[in-house]
Design a protein around this motif. Structure first.
Motif, PDB file in Angstrom:
ATOM      1  N   VAL A  95       0.847  -1.199   0.000  1.00 44.26           N
ATOM      2  CA  VAL A  95       0.000   0.000   0.000  1.00 44.26           C
ATOM      3  C   VAL A  95       0.887   1.256   0.000  1.00 44.26           C
ATOM      4  O   VAL A  95       0.653   2.194  -0.754  1.00 44.26           O
ATOM      5  N   LEU A  96       1.922   1.225   0.841  1.00 49.14           N
ATOM      6  CA  LEU A  96       2.835   2.370   0.932  1.00 49.14           C
ATOM      7  C   LEU A  96       3.460   2.717  -0.403  1.00 49.14           C
ATOM      8  O   LEU A  96       3.597   3.876  -0.763  1.00 49.14           O
ATOM      9  N   ALA A  97       3.831   1.695  -1.149  1.00 45.76           N
ATOM     10  CA  ALA A  97       4.524   1.921  -2.419  1.00 45.76           C
ATOM     11  C   ALA A  97       3.572   2.480  -3.478  1.00 45.76           C
ATOM     12  O   ALA A  97       4.029   3.014  -4.489  1.00 45.76           O
ATOM     13  N   ASN A  98       2.270   2.352  -3.238  1.00 44.30           N
ATOM     14  CA  ASN A  98       1.306   2.717  -4.289  1.00 44.30           C
ATOM     15  C   ASN A  98       0.289   3.770  -3.868  1.00 44.30           C
ATOM     16  O   ASN A  98      -0.784   3.886  -4.468  1.00 44.30           O
ATOM     17  N   LEU A  99       0.645   4.553  -2.855  1.00 43.83           N
ATOM     18  CA  LEU A  99      -0.306   5.539  -2.331  1.00 43.83           C
ATOM     19  C   LEU A  99      -0.676   6.610  -3.362  1.00 43.83           C
ATOM     20  O   LEU A  99      -1.822   7.070  -3.420  1.00 43.83           O
TER      21      LEU A  99
END
Ligand code: HEM
Length: 181
Positions: A95-99
């Motif tokens: 999720v962090l990589a694709n916020l």
């Protein structure tokens, strides 16, 4: 910001402190008591609500923003935006990589959205360094809570440190996110 942000704040504070307290907060902030999720409100409305809540609840604004971030990631996100969250990732790291992709998707529904930007600048054993860019001021404690809330959501112990505040030389905040164990 879109009214859905102010509405989520109203729900959190009403659940924890009661409807009367929320009425006093809205009166002190000189705002409406409820908001239309799809309507865009001046950012000042949100900042005034946080300031008024801080005074009414006798709690530092930073603590309220952090709690609101945790609530947003671990409750509002999965309950109201399950599809977009699920399509973004299935763990803290994905999720962090694709916020940014996620907020871009949300922008299809909410065209006036002025989203922040996140990027993973470095990975280390057991975690990542995250850069946060925004044209808004003072929301770093909200980001700490949001990142902690992702840990709660995915049942992964997550320790977040605000490593470096933004400055004139460095126009973004840096967070250290220790994930798992
Ligand atoms: C899960 C569903 C999510 C939705 C529907 C969502 C939607 C939004 C909306 C509507 C705003 C207000 C911006 C505006 O109205 O112009 C916003 C702001 C923001 N979002 Fe998200 N968001 C989500 C998840 C996340 C997550 C997981 C993070 C970070 C871990 C995040 C970080 C932020 C931050 C920091 C802001 C404050 C604005 C700023 O910094 O300039 N959001 N988001």
């Amino acid at each position: 910001m879109y009214g859905l942000i102010n509405e989520a704040m109203r729900r959190l504070i009403t659940d924890q402190a009661g409807a009367q307290t929320w009425s006093r907060i809205a009166a002190r902030a000189e705002t409406a008591e409820t908001f239309v999720g799809l309507l865009y409100y001046d950012d000042d409305v949100t900042y005034r609500l946080v300031g008024a809540a801080s005074a009414e609840l006798d709690t530092p604004a930073e603590d309220l923003l952090r709690a609101f971030g945790q609530y947003w990631s671990s409750r509002v996100g999965p309950e109201n935006y399950r599809d977009v969250l699920g399509a973004t990732g299935t763990s803290v790291t994905t999720v962090l990589a694709n916020l940014d992709l996620m907020h871009a998707r949300i922008q299809n529904l909410y065209p006036e959205l002025v989203p922040p930007s996140f990027s993973v600048s470095d990975t280390f054993d057991g975690g990542v360094m995250v850069e946060y860019r925004s044209h808004r001021e003072g929301l770093a404690p909200f980001v700490v809570g949001l990142l902690e809330g992702l840990g709660t959501l995915y049942n992964t112990p997550t320790v977040v440190t605000h490593e470096r505040p933004r400055s004139e030389e460095l126009p973004f905040d840096v967070f250290r996110v220790q994930i798992g164990g």
